[in-house]
Write a protein that holds these residues in place. Structure first.
Motif, PDB file in Angstrom:
ATOM      1  N   ALA B  46      33.101  14.607  65.888  1.00  0.00           N
ATOM      2  CA  ALA B  46      32.338  15.188  66.995  1.00  0.00           C
ATOM      3  C   ALA B  46      32.921  14.729  68.332  1.00  0.00           C
ATOM      4  N   LEU B  47      33.220  13.430  68.427  1.00  0.00           N
ATOM      5  CA  LEU B  47      33.754  12.893  69.679  1.00  0.00           C
ATOM      6  C   LEU B  47      35.147  13.458  69.967  1.00  0.00           C
ATOM      7  N   LYS B  48      35.942  13.612  68.913  1.00  0.00           N
ATOM      8  CA  LYS B  48      37.284  14.181  69.102  1.00  0.00           C
ATOM      9  C   LYS B  48      37.202  15.624  69.614  1.00  0.00           C
ATOM     10  N   LEU B  49      36.269  16.386  69.060  1.00  0.00           N
ATOM     11  CA  LEU B  49      36.111  17.781  69.522  1.00  0.00           C
ATOM     12  C   LEU B  49      35.666  17.816  70.979  1.00  0.00           C
ATOM     13  N   LYS B  50      34.742  16.918  71.337  1.00  0.00           N
ATOM     14  CA  LYS B  50      34.269  16.867  72.726  1.00  0.00           C
ATOM     15  C   LYS B  50      35.425  16.531  73.661  1.00  0.00           C
ATOM     16  N   GLU B  51      36.261  15.579  73.227  1.00  0.00           N
ATOM     17  CA  GLU B  51      37.383  15.188  74.066  1.00  0.00           C
ATOM     18  C   GLU B  51      38.384  16.338  74.233  1.00  0.00           C
ATOM     19  N   LYS B  52      38.478  17.169  73.208  1.00  0.00           N
ATOM     20  CA  LYS B  52      39.425  18.287  73.266  1.00  0.00           C
ATOM     21  C   LYS B  52      38.854  19.486  74.032  1.00  0.00           C
ATOM     22  N   PHE B  53      37.587  19.822  73.747  1.00  0.00           N
ATOM     23  CA  PHE B  53      37.035  21.068  74.293  1.00  0.00           C
ATOM     24  C   PHE B  53      35.991  20.839  75.392  1.00  0.00           C
ATOM     25  N   GLY B  54      35.624  19.603  75.665  1.00  0.00           N
ATOM     26  CA  GLY B  54      34.539  19.332  76.597  1.00  0.00           C
ATOM     27  C   GLY B  54      33.200  19.525  75.908  1.00  0.00           C
ATOM     28  N   GLY B  55      32.102  19.239  76.627  1.00  0.00           N
ATOM     29  CA  GLY B  55      30.779  19.434  76.039  1.00  0.00           C
ATOM     30  C   GLY B  55      30.055  18.129  75.797  1.00  0.00           C
ATOM     31  N   GLU B  56      29.113  18.183  74.863  1.00  0.00           N
ATOM     32  CA  GLU B  56      28.188  17.067  74.652  1.00  0.00           C
ATOM     33  C   GLU B  56      27.975  16.813  73.165  1.00  0.00           C
ATOM     34  N   VAL B  57      27.796  15.562  72.843  1.00  0.00           N
ATOM     35  CA  VAL B  57      27.479  15.218  71.449  1.00  0.00           C
ATOM     36  C   VAL B  57      26.049  14.669  71.389  1.00  0.00           C
ATOM     37  N   THR B  58      25.234  15.291  70.557  1.00  0.00           N
ATOM     38  CA  THR B  58      23.858  14.825  70.349  1.00  0.00           C
ATOM     39  C   THR B  58      23.764  14.208  68.949  1.00  0.00           C
ATOM     40  N   ILE B  59      23.213  13.013  68.879  1.00  0.00           N
ATOM     41  CA  ILE B  59      23.030  12.331  67.601  1.00  0.00           C
ATOM     42  C   ILE B  59      21.601  12.568  67.122  1.00  0.00           C
ATOM     43  N   VAL B  60      21.460  12.987  65.874  1.00  0.00           N
ATOM     44  CA  VAL B  60      20.122  13.175  65.315  1.00  0.00           C
ATOM     45  C   VAL B  60      19.998  12.277  64.090  1.00  0.00           C
ATOM     46  N   SER B  61      18.915  11.509  64.050  1.00  0.00           N
ATOM     47  CA  SER B  61      18.724  10.612  62.918  1.00  0.00           C
ATOM     48  C   SER B  61      17.252  10.545  62.563  1.00  0.00           C
ATOM     49  N   MET B  62      16.988  10.356  61.285  1.00  0.00           N
ATOM     50  CA  MET B  62      15.610  10.216  60.842  1.00  0.00           C
ATOM     51  C   MET B  62      15.441   8.873  60.163  1.00  0.00           C
ATOM     52  N   GLY B  63      14.380   8.160  60.516  1.00  0.00           N
ATOM     53  CA  GLY B  63      14.149   6.872  59.876  1.00  0.00           C
ATOM     54  C   GLY B  63      13.216   6.022  60.717  1.00  0.00           C
ATOM     55  N   PRO B  64      12.828   4.863  60.186  1.00  0.00           N
ATOM     56  CA  PRO B  64      11.897   3.987  60.897  1.00  0.00           C
ATOM     57  C   PRO B  64      12.540   3.352  62.144  1.00  0.00           C
ATOM     58  N   ALA B  65      11.766   2.504  62.825  1.00  0.00           N
ATOM     59  CA  ALA B  65      12.179   1.950  64.122  1.00  0.00           C
ATOM     60  C   ALA B  65      13.598   1.385  64.115  1.00  0.00           C
TER      61      ALA B  65
END
Lengths: 323, 257
Positions: B46-65
């Motif tokens: 994801a980070l490599k694609l952002k570095e190549k094409f621009g844009g934003e990376v959103t992290i989604v995770s499910m779990g306790p605190a």
């Protein structure tokens, strides 16, 4: 009411894969306990003749989708076809192989059928009329008994674990239309590996090497032994991370979890993540210089010695036995 | 390019797993928690694609605190923002319920491509990425070891037994990452400092409109079957003698060669 034990048969390049017969045999056993039929879904192009082979292993009906667009395998075409025939017939149980293709297809089907699945099972049984699927979790550091409250109750079965049992049935062919729309994915290219290479996930015997092999050239003695035994050559994470062996050969929690009949670990100390990936092998042999290596605690047979002397000697002994 | 990477916090690969006495789960005390190694490949891609094409990376995770720590790790690697789904109703979610919750969270952000690990190394289901793609109605390529993007055209390589297949599809899609895709970067110290200030949205099941109901459950956890104690071969002290003894045992006792 959902009824019947179904499998999705796996074929590639015009032949059924061995796991298909394992699935059929496992399905037959459960279907007999339930007093129900075994159905098999077979998708591809020019595959109808394979139905008779499935019948030998206990399949009552083979649902065949014969369509050029089903060859070679793509996730969306096969998942669309299988989901369609499953929805029309409402089987209670659906098995796939936990192979590269089966893992891909089965997960997509869980989404399309909005159900639950036990992945990579090592045992399946019927309890109170329902499927109870036993599977390793945490790469085998513990096991779970999975029950599913939706239909079909899906499970992918680990290749090489379930016995193949002949049991001739009718194997009546029922053709169906795959109901394919516009293809979202297609295969652009197939990159074949060296002919005759056996994948660790499918091998009956694995000869595996770790850090103790000292470098990529050390594997020559393992290749020779493996060649004699019809075995695959595996590797530990340390060996793969060092660039000695390809990633596809890695056995362990971040590689492949395997259950061959025989696993020969050479120069592998037995990190927890490696042990997790191979502890369900039927027989484990450890060859290592270090008598304290944790691998010996899991081994049926251990040799504390220099593997560069033991392995060639073992190769000679095997040659004598096979002569 | 808007990129989503799904991550899960799991016990470290070196963790010993102990089953609770009543078989209802595993003992969590003393476990070191890390980002699922396969998800790291997804975050890196994801980070490599952002570095190549621009844009934003959103992290989604499910779990306790505790999951927040893993989200912060991904933000420290370079992602922009995070969504944490934390609801007790989802703590024992199966693959379908997990994918449903992730899909609901992802529907709220623009996306061109979504990364997941090919499996998480705790429950090893290898399902969530595929179910997510089905719920969102977009194509998927699982177990990717190589990814090329040109405009909206996607080519991803996936290994199968004895071969590899190059699959062509188009954006938006779900890619599940496996080892070989890349070498995940480490978070830098400035990255770790910056990550503390990056936004993370915390969502409950009700915020996402999901019930959290699972289709399957682990009725019982059990320890792996014990292996009988093995033999150290030493009838003869030479490597040749030990090899001969082994060959004989494999042939006559184990009957595997």
């Amino acid at each position: 009411m959902a009824k019947g034990v179904w499998i999705v048969a796996e074929q590639r390049d015009g032949a059924l894969r061995k796991v298909s017969f394992e699935l059929a045999s496992a399905a037959r056993k459960l279907a007999d306990q339930l007093g129900e039929e075994v159905g098999a879904v077979l998708c591809g192009s020019g595959v109808e003749a394979m139905a008779a082979e499935l019948a030998k292993y206990g399949v009552d009906k083979v649902y065949v989708a014969d369509n050029a667009a089903l060859e070679p395998y793509t996730t969306d075409a096969h998942a669309t076809a299988v989901a369609k025939i499953v929805k029309e017939n409402d089987p209670a149980i659906l098995f796939l192989g936990a192979s590269a293709q089966g893992k891909d297809l089965s997960a997509s089907l869980v989404g399309k059928l909005a159900t639950g699945m036990a992945t990579d099972c090592t045992d399946v049984k019927i309890a109170d009329g329902k499927l109870c699927a036993i599977r390793p979790m945490y790469a085998g550091k513990c096991f779970g008994e999975i029950v599913i409250d939706a239909f079909p109750q899906m499970a992918s079965l680990r290749p090489n674990v379930f016995p193949i049992v002949e049991c001739a049935k009718a194997g009546a062919v029922v053709k169906f239309d795959a109901g394919l729309g516009e293809a979202k994915t297609k295969v652009a290219e197939v990159l074949k590996e060296a002919a005759g290479k056996i994948d660790v996930a499918e091998a009956n015997v694995i000869v595996s090497g770790g850090r103790g092999m000292k470098g990529p050239e050390g594997y020559a003695i393992l290749e020779e032994l493996a060649g004699l035994l019809g075995a695959a050559v595996g590797a530990s994470r340390a060996a793969v991370d060092a660039g000695w062996r390809p990633q596809a050969d890695q056995v362990g929690q971040t590689g492949k979890v395997v259950s061959p009949n025989l696993y020969i670990a050479c120069g592998i100390s037995g990190a927890i993540q490696h042990l997790a990936g191979m502890s369900s092998s039927k027989y484990i042999v450890a060859i290592n210089k270090d008598a304290e290596a944790p691998i010996f605690a899991r081994a049926d047979y251990g040799i504390v010695d220099d593997l560069f002397k033991v392995v060639p000697a073992l190769t000679q002994e095997v040659k004598k036995l096979l002569a | 390019m808007n990129i989503v990477a799904c991550v899960k916090q799991v016990p470290d690969t070196e963790a010993q797993i102990k089953v609770k006495g009543d078989g209802s789960g595993i003992e969590e005390g003393g476990i070191k928690w890390v980002m699922n190694p396969y998800d790291e490949f997804g975050v890196e891609e994801a980070l490599k694609l952002k570095e190549k094409f621009g844009g934003e990376v959103t992290i989604v995770s499910m779990g306790p605190a505790r999951t927040m720590e893993t989200i912060r790790t991904a933000l420290a690697m370079g992602a922009e923002k995070g969504i944490q789904i934390d609801d007790p109703a989802l703590y024992n979610a199966d693959a379908y319920a997990t994918a449903e919750a992730l899909a609901a969270a992802i529907k709220g952000v623009p996306y061109d491509i979504i990364f997941c690990g090919q499996r998480s190394i705790d429950d090893d289901s290898a399902q969530v990425g595929s179910i997510l793609a089905e719920i969102l109605g977009i194509p998927q390529v699982t177990f990717a070891t190589k990814l090329e993007i040109d405009g909206t055209a996607v080519k991803a390589t996936r290994p199968i037994e004895g071969a590899a297949v190059v699959v062509a599809t188009s954006l938006p899609c779900v890619i599940t990452a496996t080892k070989g895709l890349n070498e995940p970067r480490y978070a830098s110290l400035p990255g770790i400092m910056k990550a503390k200030k990056k936004p993370v949205d915390i969502k409950k099941a009700a915020d996402l409109g999901v019930s959290g109901a699972s289709k399957s459950k682990v009725a019982k956890f059990t320890p792996p079957p014990a292996r009988p104690p093995g033999k150290i071969l030493c009838a003869d002290d030479t490597p040749e003698g030990k090899a001969a003894e082994l060959a004989k045992l494999l042939r006559e006792e184990a009957k595997v060669i």
